[in-house]
Each structure stands twice: as C-alpha cells, then as structure tokens.
Design a protein around this motif. Structure first.
Motif, PDB file in Angstrom:
ATOM      1  N   GLN A 154      39.215  25.129  40.276  1.00 48.58           N
ATOM      2  CA  GLN A 154      39.867  24.987  38.965  1.00 48.58           C
ATOM      3  C   GLN A 154      39.329  26.029  37.998  1.00 48.58           C
ATOM      4  O   GLN A 154      40.092  26.684  37.278  1.00 48.58           O
ATOM      5  N   VAL A 155      37.992  26.191  37.977  1.00 47.64           N
ATOM      6  CA  VAL A 155      37.386  27.111  37.009  1.00 47.64           C
ATOM      7  C   VAL A 155      37.729  28.559  37.371  1.00 47.64           C
ATOM      8  O   VAL A 155      38.025  29.375  36.500  1.00 47.64           O
ATOM      9  N   LEU A 156      37.719  28.880  38.670  1.00 41.96           N
ATOM     10  CA  LEU A 156      38.067  30.250  39.073  1.00 41.96           C
ATOM     11  C   LEU A 156      39.509  30.574  38.687  1.00 41.96           C
ATOM     12  O   LEU A 156      39.795  31.664  38.185  1.00 41.96           O
ATOM     13  N   ASN A 157      40.412  29.632  38.900  1.00 44.48           N
ATOM     14  CA  ASN A 157      41.800  29.869  38.510  1.00 44.48           C
ATOM     15  C   ASN A 157      41.932  30.004  37.000  1.00 44.48           C
ATOM     16  O   ASN A 157      42.691  30.844  36.504  1.00 44.48           O
ATOM     17  N   LEU A 158      41.171  29.179  36.270  1.00 46.39           N
ATOM     18  CA  LEU A 158      41.193  29.277  34.802  1.00 46.39           C
ATOM     19  C   LEU A 158      40.731  30.663  34.357  1.00 46.39           C
ATOM     20  O   LEU A 158      41.347  31.286  33.489  1.00 46.39           O
ATOM     21  N   LEU A 159      39.651  31.156  34.985  1.00 48.74           N
ATOM     22  CA  LEU A 159      39.128  32.469  34.609  1.00 48.74           C
ATOM     23  C   LEU A 159      40.163  33.554  34.887  1.00 48.74           C
ATOM     24  O   LEU A 159      40.336  34.479  34.086  1.00 48.74           O
ATOM     25  N   ALA A 160      40.863  33.417  36.007  1.00 45.18           N
ATOM     26  CA  ALA A 160      41.894  34.411  36.334  1.00 45.18           C
ATOM     27  C   ALA A 160      43.016  34.371  35.299  1.00 45.18           C
ATOM     28  O   ALA A 160      43.490  35.417  34.840  1.00 45.18           O
ATOM     29  N   ASP A 161      43.435  33.152  34.900  1.00 49.07           N
ATOM     30  CA  ASP A 161      44.490  33.031  33.892  1.00 49.07           C
ATOM     31  C   ASP A 161      44.066  33.647  32.567  1.00 49.07           C
ATOM     32  O   ASP A 161      44.827  34.381  31.926  1.00 49.07           O
ATOM     33  N   LEU A 162      42.844  33.325  32.146  1.00 41.18           N
ATOM     34  CA  LEU A 162      42.361  33.810  30.850  1.00 41.18           C
ATOM     35  C   LEU A 162      42.296  35.329  30.835  1.00 41.18           C
ATOM     36  O   LEU A 162      42.643  35.975  29.851  1.00 41.18           O
ATOM     37  N   LYS A 163      41.849  35.879  31.946  1.00 40.43           N
ATOM     38  CA  LYS A 163      41.725  37.336  32.011  1.00 40.43           C
ATOM     39  C   LYS A 163      43.099  37.989  31.839  1.00 40.43           C
ATOM     40  O   LYS A 163      43.240  38.953  31.102  1.00 40.43           O
ATOM     41  N   ARG A 164      44.087  37.396  32.491  1.00 34.63           N
ATOM     42  CA  ARG A 164      45.428  37.962  32.408  1.00 34.63           C
ATOM     43  C   ARG A 164      45.977  37.824  30.991  1.00 34.63           C
ATOM     44  O   ARG A 164      46.520  38.763  30.423  1.00 34.63           O
ATOM     45  N   GLU A 165      45.796  36.630  30.401  1.00 32.41           N
ATOM     46  CA  GLU A 165      46.392  36.393  29.080  1.00 32.41           C
ATOM     47  C   GLU A 165      45.683  37.165  27.972  1.00 32.41           C
ATOM     48  O   GLU A 165      46.329  37.647  27.045  1.00 32.41           O
ATOM     49  N   LEU A 166      44.365  37.261  28.052  1.00 36.41           N
ATOM     50  CA  LEU A 166      43.619  37.840  26.942  1.00 36.41           C
ATOM     51  C   LEU A 166      43.166  39.272  27.216  1.00 36.41           C
ATOM     52  O   LEU A 166      42.532  39.890  26.370  1.00 36.41           O
ATOM     53  N   GLY A 167      43.481  39.792  28.396  1.00 36.78           N
ATOM     54  CA  GLY A 167      43.076  41.154  28.723  1.00 36.78           C
ATOM     55  C   GLY A 167      41.570  41.346  28.746  1.00 36.78           C
ATOM     56  O   GLY A 167      41.056  42.355  28.288  1.00 36.78           O
ATOM     57  N   LEU A 168      40.847  40.364  29.254  1.00 32.24           N
ATOM     58  CA  LEU A 168      39.392  40.427  29.241  1.00 32.24           C
ATOM     59  C   LEU A 168      38.848  41.303  30.368  1.00 32.24           C
ATOM     60  O   LEU A 168      39.546  41.578  31.340  1.00 32.24           O
ATOM     61  N   THR A 169      37.634  41.730  30.189  1.00 32.71           N
ATOM     62  CA  THR A 169      36.905  42.442  31.226  1.00 32.71           C
ATOM     63  C   THR A 169      35.760  41.528  31.679  1.00 32.71           C
ATOM     64  O   THR A 169      35.063  40.973  30.835  1.00 32.71           O
ATOM     65  N   TYR A 170      35.600  41.363  32.973  1.00 31.64           N
ATOM     66  CA  TYR A 170      34.556  40.464  33.467  1.00 31.64           C
ATOM     67  C   TYR A 170      33.449  41.217  34.193  1.00 31.64           C
ATOM     68  O   TYR A 170      33.721  42.135  34.957  1.00 31.64           O
ATOM     69  N   VAL A 171      32.222  40.769  33.959  1.00 33.53           N
ATOM     70  CA  VAL A 171      31.134  41.102  34.877  1.00 33.53           C
ATOM     71  C   VAL A 171      30.750  39.784  35.509  1.00 33.53           C
ATOM     72  O   VAL A 171      30.245  38.884  34.838  1.00 33.53           O
ATOM     73  N   PHE A 172      31.064  39.624  36.778  1.00 33.43           N
ATOM     74  CA  PHE A 172      30.957  38.328  37.430  1.00 33.43           C
ATOM     75  C   PHE A 172      29.793  38.376  38.412  1.00 33.43           C
ATOM     76  O   PHE A 172      29.801  39.160  39.358  1.00 33.43           O
ATOM     77  N   ILE A 173      28.798  37.527  38.153  1.00 38.66           N
ATOM     78  CA  ILE A 173      27.595  37.568  38.975  1.00 38.66           C
ATOM     79  C   ILE A 173      27.540  36.344  39.858  1.00 38.66           C
ATOM     80  O   ILE A 173      27.757  35.221  39.381  1.00 38.66           O
ATOM     81  N   SER A 174      27.308  36.525  41.132  1.00 38.41           N
ATOM     82  CA  SER A 174      27.294  35.373  42.030  1.00 38.41           C
ATOM     83  C   SER A 174      26.501  35.699  43.282  1.00 38.41           C
ATOM     84  O   SER A 174      26.251  36.859  43.597  1.00 38.41           O
ATOM     85  N   HIS A 175      26.109  34.657  43.989  1.00 40.55           N
ATOM     86  CA  HIS A 175      25.483  34.867  45.284  1.00 40.55           C
ATOM     87  C   HIS A 175      26.497  34.616  46.390  1.00 40.55           C
ATOM     88  O   HIS A 175      26.202  34.815  47.562  1.00 40.55           O
ATOM     89  N   ASP A 176      27.696  34.162  46.006  1.00 46.30           N
ATOM     90  CA  ASP A 176      28.670  33.708  46.988  1.00 46.30           C
ATOM     91  C   ASP A 176      29.655  34.831  47.299  1.00 46.30           C
ATOM     92  O   ASP A 176      30.480  35.207  46.476  1.00 46.30           O
ATOM     93  N   LEU A 177      29.569  35.366  48.509  1.00 47.80           N
ATOM     94  CA  LEU A 177      30.380  36.527  48.868  1.00 47.80           C
ATOM     95  C   LEU A 177      31.864  36.241  48.753  1.00 47.80           C
ATOM     96  O   LEU A 177      32.631  37.071  48.285  1.00 47.80           O
ATOM     97  N   SER A 178      32.287  35.060  49.177  1.00 50.14           N
ATOM     98  CA  SER A 178      33.722  34.817  49.191  1.00 50.14           C
ATOM     99  C   SER A 178      34.261  34.673  47.774  1.00 50.14           C
ATOM    100  O   SER A 178      35.363  35.137  47.471  1.00 50.14           O
TER     101      SER A 178
END
Lengths: 647, 337
Positions: free
Chosen positions: B189-213
């Motif tokens: 849910q949160v990943l999809n929300l982040l994708a939606d927000l990025k598209r709507e607001l034209g955001l730039t992300y620096v996404f840090i994770s240990h999870d390759l997938s």
C-alpha cells in the motif's frame, strides 16, 4: 488504495483500567492520599477554625497536658496553644517544603533539559557544576548557605532548594539525553522548529511525567530538611510556628512535658509518610512500564483453562512428533478478550520443516509459544485444544517435565539475538549453561561440548569467541550462538520464530544454509515462523498460512506458493515485489486485518477480499481438505479447483 | 541535475581526548552521485554500509566531514537552498520507524502543522486547507488529525510520516527504509502510495533500503553501497540483470524468491571489516572469489563499467572493481519464473 475501507471499521480503543482505578488499587498509596488530603485541608482551614492565636504567650497556663478543657493538645512552655501552633506550623512546613520543591524542580529541570539537549561542552560545564554541588554533604551545604544568608525561613527555603537541584538536573538530563536522539526530534528539526521550540514543545511534554515523579518523591524529603534546619534554629525564627522549631523547643522538656515535642514529631511523621506513599503511587502510575503490566511477573507457564480435553490424540496424529489440535489461546486485558489463536491444528513429523506464515498479529508466534507454555500469564490463557508431543498432552504435563522439554527436546530460536542473549555473560558461558541445565557433565566436558557447538554453527575462532560478550559479535554471529544454544541438547523439535528477519540478506542466506544443513544432519524437525514466502521456499517442506488467528491454508510449500487456493495467500504473495519483475504492479491488499478482539462472523478476510459473497460473512468457514496431499483451505470459493469448500 | 553529491565523506570520532586521539570511523567515504528532477535514486546496502548516514547528510541532519552536496547547483552547506529558504523546505525526510518519528504526546494535527507554520509561514486558514489536502493525498480520514500516534497501526503511522514530509511542499523526498518496519501487505500500500504521489506532485526520491526487490521495483537508478562506499551504480531496469560488482552478485544470489530454492549462502561466515581499521584495498576483497593482489593493495575507483562505444549501456553503469563479473547473464541474473 482504499484507505477508506482501511479505516472504515477501526478497532475501538482498548480499555485499560483508568489512572484513578489503578491508583486506588494501591491500598497504601490510597491511604497515604487520604491522610495527606486530611492534613492539607485542616492546615488550610486553620485561620477559619476557632483556635486561639498561635503566637500569644500565656505563662499562667504553661505546659498544660493534652485533652484539657480549652487546650485539646495542651500548651507549650510559654503557654501557647499547641493545637493552634501545630496547624499553623504544618501550614508553614508544607508551604516551605512545596515551594522549595517547585524552585528546585524548575531550576534543576531547566539545567537538565539544556545539558541533555545541547550535549558536548554545555553538558560538560553544567553537569560538572552540578557535581560540585553534590560533592558537599547536603546538610553541610545547607548550613553554609544559611550561615551566609543569615537564619530565617526564606533563607532555609533557598538553601534546601539549592541542595536539591542536582537530583532534578541529573534525572532530567538522563531522560532528555535519550529523547534528544529520538527520531521525532529530528522530525521536528526538519519541520523548521528552533532549538528552543523543540525543547519546549517536543521534549518537555515527554519529560514532564518524570519531573512530577521526582517532585512527588522529594517533597517529603524537603519538608524533613526544612524541619531539620528549623530544629537547629536556622529556619523559622521565634515566635513563628514551624514543625521543626516546635520540635527543637520541645526537646529541652522531653522528660517533663513529652507532649510538646511528640506532637509535632508525630505530625512530621504523618506528613512525610503520607507524601512518600502518595509519591510511590504516582510513580507506579506514571511509569509506562508499570502501566503496561510488564513488571507483573509472568507465571512459570501459561495458564491453561480448558473446558474439555480429548483423552488421546486424534487418529491421524497418532504417529506425529508434534501435533496441535484445536489450540485456542487468548489474551484477557481488562474487559477485552483478544482471540489470538483460534482452533489451530498443526502437525509436525520427524525431520519435517513446517513454515508458519502470517503478518504481525496473525497469531503465528503465539501459536508457537503456546506449545511450551511460554505465553505470558497474566493476560495469556490457553482455553482449548491439545498439544501432543509423542502423544502426551504438553498442556497438562507437570511443570518439571515441561522444564526438561524446554531447551531439551524442544528448543527455540528467537528473532532478535541481541535481546535473547544476556548482555553481561560471555557467549560461551551462555551456551554452556544451556548444556548444564539438561546434561550432567563435568566442567571440562561442558567446555568441550560448547566448543563443538560453536564450531558446528561455523563461528570462526570459536575458541576465542567463547569469552566474547554478545555486543562484541555481529548480528549474524549472535544468531549463530543462539542456534548453537538451541542445538545444545540435540532437540527433536526446533521452534524458530523469524530467526532471520533481523539479519541482512547475505547473512540470512548464510543462516538459511546453516539451518538447512543442521536440520538434516541432526534429524531435527523445524517449526519455522516467518512472513516471507521466499524464505519458505528455501527451507520449508510444508507451509501453513495464518490470518487473524486461524490457519487459512496449508499444504506442501511448493504447491501452495505456485497455486495458492485462499485469496489471502494469493494476495500475500502478489503484494511483495519480486526480483527481476520490475514492471509488475504491486497488488496491495486493501485495508487492515480485523482486530482479534472484534473478529467478524464468517471469514475474517471477507472485508478485504474481492471474491467475497454474502455467504462468506455468515457462520463458520471450516478448513476443508483440497486434495490428498494434505492441502486444505478455509475458503468457500477457493482459487484452485479440486474440492468443494465446505459450507 | 537537481541533486549532486561530490566526494562526500563523513567520519565519526577523531579529535583529541585527555588520553590521546579518539579512533576514527569512516561512515561514508568519497561518495559521488547525482539525480535528475523527477527520478528515483535507489540506494541499497546492508546494515553498517553508511546508507543512513548518507541520507541524514542529504537533509542536513548531519554535516559532511568533507565533500559537497549541491541542490540545483547551490551548495547546501549553510543549511539553506538557493532561494534562501531553509533546506528542509526543499528536501524532506521519511523515517524508518513510523511510530517513533511521531511525538507520542502530540496530536497528528500538531505534528503536521509544524512545518507549515515554521517553514512556509502559513496562516491558520491556509493551514486548515493544506491539512485537508495532505490527509487526502495519503488516503487518511480527516478525523484522524486529533488523535495521538499510539492509536495508529504501522502503515497508518507511516502515511502520517509521509504527510509530515509533504507538508513542507518539498521537491525531494529522502526515504530511509520507509517500508521495512511494515507488514508486507501494508508495505505494498505504501509503495503504491509513494508511486502515486511522485507522479502527481513531480517529486524526486532518494529511496534507501536493504531490500533488493523493493529497490528494483521503485528505482530509476540504483547505487549499491558496501562499507561506506558506492561500489556500483546503474540504471534500475538492467542493473540487477547484469551485476558487475561481485558484491552486487552476492546480494542477488542471497535474496530469496518465492517458489524457488535458489540462494547460495557463502560457504564461510563473512563479516564486515573492522571500521576502526579498514583494509587498504577493496573492503569486499576478503569475501570475494575474484579477489587478487591488486584488490588488496588499493581501493578501486568507481569507473565506467564497460568503456565500449558500441554498447548503448556504456556510460550509464559504473563499478568500483578491478575484476568485475564477466557477462554471464544466465548465471547471475535474477531468475524469471
């Protein structure tokens, strides 16, 4: 995204006993409060009561004994009414004690907040100053201050306040130091708040309970110190009444007229005692750990309260190593009952690896902890079912037998190796302890065995690592130690509760490889609890998927993952991104799992399921066999053909 | 380039004490990265690789020991962006643990209005309107505004954390393991929300994770970190199909995939080098099958992976390795089911 659905049916807030009820539960604190309130009320009302003036001397009537006409508590050496002086003196002592506490709390907390928040040089300078205050015996310091300022109640107040500043400063600094590094402080900083705003609006509200606790436990002490200074003639000056000075004056007449000193003495005792009792009560109330009931010591095993128990295992479980039949475990908190585990059947054959998959709150850990009676009671309670180990019901075996099984034939590995290892003992000692608890071996044999175990789990330089402390090892090494402890007594069953979740992916891979090898070499059956179907694929032969305390699907791991029958299993697999499939749209499950204290009728997943129909929401959906390979699903409309859902 | 990082280094410790010098830990060494507006840079690495220190420097919560961070060409060392506004009005941060990033004694309304009040200087009416917009953007009901953090589940709390970051109307979001504390169904849910927000607001992300997938599914570019350094960068679409650094290869071989029995743990238990005494050469050499003498002698620089004009991918991928993995896509590529 259907957050509306997510929040449409939110669980009602859990009802805990209220603050007042908790306080009243503590009998001593309640008694203290009653006494204190009575004293304060009478002291406040002193000017309104028909009392003779406290400071008017009447030498003709000096040293009248108590319980005489006109003078209930008698008179002192100058003929002043003792009852009147007692009440006015109490007023004075309370006022001085409380104001000294407030002054000390204000200044001390402020210093503590600044030192803890600023850190570095500021912290150093402030705290060394505080240390200097503490380097002198407090009464000497108070005496010195009064000596400089001159005797008098106000000066005594200042002295006592100054002497007590370090208590507050040190206490508050410690708490602030922890809070200042918390993430919400960073978040406030990123919200553009200034340091002063962060201290005042973010940290102070979190420190306030501690300030109140410290105040409630020091105010009695302050009153005592005020009395002490007055007793020495440095506080209240004649003719002003004050409990300490009354005591001091009465001291000379202790044998001729003991009532003159005993009466204020009893009053000081009553005030300080009641304040301390109330303070302890407040502390217990505000301390979050005490509030959650964490300090209530859990019983040695989970309470078992079954209405009826089968005499023997079911036929299909006759040869199983470990079999759970209709297990029901719940938590009772206040009026709420949380049905954590409902009618769970699990079967583990020798050398089997069974994965139990579910999200947090699905009951997978509680199921596993119920096997050895490790669910904490109070709160936890097993209310139905059997746990068969070699055919014996573990829920009814004597505690002694259960103890030999724990860590013996049935061993556990937990998620966080840092919190399951004792921080103050070398790891070798902890592994050795696991051996000694079950095997009567000599010291040398135990050492030899410990070394073998550490080598078995591939800890490099095992010999040196015997004396290493947990904090000196990496997360992966710590988990290896935990595995070594679990294997110490050649267990038949290993319960592994998310043993790799806290580890890095490369370490997890090493750990899975190790576990897989060890379980084959050692012929141990493994109950593997996880939330990750990838891990299940790696290590498990069979899998059971749990949702809202029930098993919703079970079967051979490969079959379940390739062709899940329950819509929840399908969604759980699909909502995780898969390496190499970048463009796949994540199929998020809308909403949240139901609260287990408000389980809906019918299928618990119906509200989040796009295949749900009306009959999914009524009655009880049974776990129905799907085929002969042991697959079963709790769904009326399963995704896989092969069997009719029951219903 | 919206965000450029050059030779960024952060050391902890050092300095004098009464008894001598304090040991120095290199948390982040010599990182150079850049990201275009509207793109997502995924930073992947295991614990202790310096990815969180890197993230904290990007938002100004920590200061680099040396090197520079430029935002639209302007150095942010002073804590301000080019237009003179505080840095946090342009770059915001989403924390890993959603519950501990919210003050337990403040309502959601108080938490969310703080950036509007302090960074955007909005008046009460504007704040109310913005609150409604924000709650709507993260799919939460407005009546949640007057509740306290402990009343929320992890997923809801993380939406609030995202709303708090968005309240300042930033252009860049630095997300430090934003979904790793969440259950898998909520994570999606949160990943999809982040994708939606990025598209709507034209955001730039620096996404840090240990999870390759997770990194692969969300990133346009990926940087792999090991022991404080970037060891490989490349386009998100191809990098994990064609890993060049042996460490990236190891990460890929270690990640479990549902339905497959495929991971090969390293035969020997392996650990990070001692951060107080880092090796002179490549930090991964001790775990690497390809390591040779030159790997242990000096740190390999992050160079273009395939300096081959004919290769269209050339110039996009960089690797810090003297002996990168050969092209054997069938061996190291992630499986396709």
């Amino acid at each position: 995204m259907t957050a509306a659905a997510a929040t449409a049916k939110e669980p009602p807030r859990a009802r805990r006993p209220g603050a007042w009820a908790l306080f009243a539960n503590n009998r001593l604190a309640a008694a203290g409060l009653v006494i204190l309130v009575a004293i304060v009320l009478v002291a406040l009302a002193a000017p309104l009561l028909p009392l003779p003036p406290p400071d008017i001397t009447d030498p003709a009537n000096r040293l009248i004994r108590p319980l005489q006409e006109g003078h209930l508590l008698g008179t002192d050496q100058l003929g002043r009414d003792l009852l009147s002086r007692l009440l006015y003196g109490t007023r004075m002592s309370l006022a001085v004690g409380v104001s000294a506490t407030l002054v000390a709390a204000l200044i001390g907390s402020l210093l503590g907040l600044i030192a803890g928040y600023a850190g570095g040089r500021t912290d150093n300078v402030l705290m060394r100053g505080i240390d200097m205050l503490m380097a002198f015996p407090y009464i000497l310091l108070a005496l010195a201050i009064v000596a400089v300022l001159g005797p008098g109640l106000m000066n005594a107040l200042y002295a006592i306040a100054v002497v007590n500043i370090p208590f507050f400063a040190r206490n508050i600094r410690g708490i602030t130091l922890g809070l200042a590094r918390r993430e919400f402080v960073d978040a406030a900083r990123l919200s553009g708040k200034s340091n002063v705003a962060i201290l005042g609006t973010e940290i102070l509200p979190n420190v306030l309970p501690t300030i109140v606790i410290t105040m409630s436990t020091t105010v009695g002490w302050m009153i005592l110190e005020t009395a002490g200074l007055s007793f020495l003639g440095l506080g209240a000056q004649p003719p002003q009444a004050d409990l300490g000075s009354m005591l001091g004056e009465g001291r000379k007449l202790l044998f001729n007229a003991p009532h003159v000193s005993i009466i204020p003495g009893v009053m000081i005792f009553a005030i300080v005692m009641s304040i301390n009792l109330v303070g302890d009560g407040i502390r217990d109330l505000l301390d979050p750990r005490l509030r959650s009931g964490a300090l209530a010591r859990p019983a040695a095993r989970t309470a078992v309260n079954r209405e009826s128990v089968a005499d023997a295992p079911r036929e299909e479980n006759a040869n199983a190593l470990l079999a759970l039949e209709g297990l029901n475990t719940r938590f009772e908190v206040g009026d709420e009952i949380y049905h954590a585990v409902n009618e769970v059947d699990l079967k583990l054959n020798a050398e089997d690896c069974l994965g139990v998959v579910g999200e947090s709150g699905s009951g997978k850990s509680v199921t596993a902890m119920s096997i050895l009676g490790l669910v904490p009671t109070p709160a936890g309670r097993i209310v139905g079912g059997r746990v068969n180990f070699h055919g014996d019901d573990l829920l009814s075996v004597p505690l002694e037998r259960l103890r030999t099984l724990r860590g013996g034939a049935i061993a556990c590995i937990f998620q966080d190796p840092l919190s399951s290892l004792h921080p103050l003992f070398p790891v070798g000692e902890q592994v050795a302890e696991a051996i000694r608890a079950h095997q009567p071996l000599s010291k040398e044999e135990v050492r030899q065995r410990t070394l073998e175990l550490l080598q078995l789990v591939q800890i490099p330089n095992a010999e040196q690592r015997l004396s290493a402390y947990p904090h000196e090892l990496s997360g992966g090494m710590r988990q290896r130690v935990c595995i070594a402890m679990a294997l110490a007594n050649d267990p038949e069953v290993v319960i592994a509760d998310e043993p790799t979740t806290a580890l890095d992916v490369t370490v997890q891979a090493q750990m899975l490889r190790l576990l897989n090898r060890l379980r084959r070499e050692r012929n141990a059956a493994v109950l593997f609890i996880t939330h990750d179907f990838g891990v299940v694929s790696e290590i498990c032969d069979r899998v059971a998927v749990m949702y809202a305390g029930r098993i919703v699907e079970t079967g051979p791991a490969e079959d379940v993952i390739h062709a899940p029958a329950h819509p929840y299993t399908r969604k759980l697999i699909d909502c995780v991104p898969v390496l190499g499939e970048q463009d796949r749209q994540l199929d998020a499950i809308p909403g949240l799992p139901p609260a287990v204290n408000r389980l809906p009728e019918g299928c618990a997943f119906a509200d989040r399921c796009d295949r749900a129909r009306d009959d999914c929401r009524v009655g009880n959906v049974e776990l129905a066999a799907l085929n002969k390979e042991g697959r079963a699903v709790r769904c009326l409309y399963p995704l896989v053909e092969g069997a009719e859902g029951s219903g | 380039m919206l965000l450029e990082v050059e030779n960024l280094t952060r050391q902890f410790g050092g300095g004098r004490t009464l008894t001598g010098r304090r040991p120095v830990v290199h948390a982040v060494s010599d990182i150079s990265l850049s990201i275009d507006e509207g793109r997502t840079l995924g930073v992947v690495g295991e614990s202790g690789c310096g990815k969180s220190t890197f993230a904290r420097m990007l938002v100004g919560l920590d200061q680099p020991t040396s090197g520079s961070i430029r935002l639209a060409g302007h150095d942010i060392r002073g804590g301000r962006s080019a237009d003179g506004r505080p840095l946090s009005a342009t770059v915001q941060y989403v924390f890993q643990d959603p519950v501990s990033s919210l003050n337990p004694r403040k309502t959601i309304r108080q938490t969310l209005t703080a950036p509007m009040r302090h960074l955007l200087k909005m008046d009460a009416g504007q704040r109310e309107r913005r609150l409604d917009e924000l709650m709507d953007a993260v799919n939460l009901r407005p009546e949640f505004l007057d509740r306290y953090p402990h009343e929320f589940s992890g997923g809801q709390a993380q939406r609030i954390g995202i709303a708090r970051a968005l309240a300042a109307e930033p252009r860049i979001l630095v997300l430090d393991e934003p979904v790793s504390a969440l259950d898998v169904s909520v994570q999606a849910q949160v990943l999809n929300l982040l994708a939606d927000l990025k598209r709507e607001l034209g955001l730039t992300y620096v996404f840090i994770s240990h999870d390759l997938s997770v990194i692969e599914s969300i990133s346009d570019e990926i940087a792999v970190m090991y022991f404080g350094r970037v060891v490989e960068t490349g386009p998100g679409s191809t990098m994990f199909h064609r890993p060049r650094h042996p460490y990236t290869g190891l990460l890929l071989r270690s990640a479990p995939v549902p339905g497959q029995r495929r991971i090969h743990g390293e035969p020997k238990p392996a650990e990070l080098p001692n951060p107080f005494d880092p090796p002179p050469g490549c930090a991964f050499a001790a775990r690497c099958e390809n390591a040779r003498d030159d790997c242990r002698a000096s740190v390999p620089p992050l160079d273009i992976a395939t300096p081959d004009a004919a290769d269209p991918e050339s110039g996009k991928a960089h690797v810090a390795c003297y002996h990168p993995l050969a092209e054997k896509p069938d061996k190291n590529a992630p499986p396709t089911p």
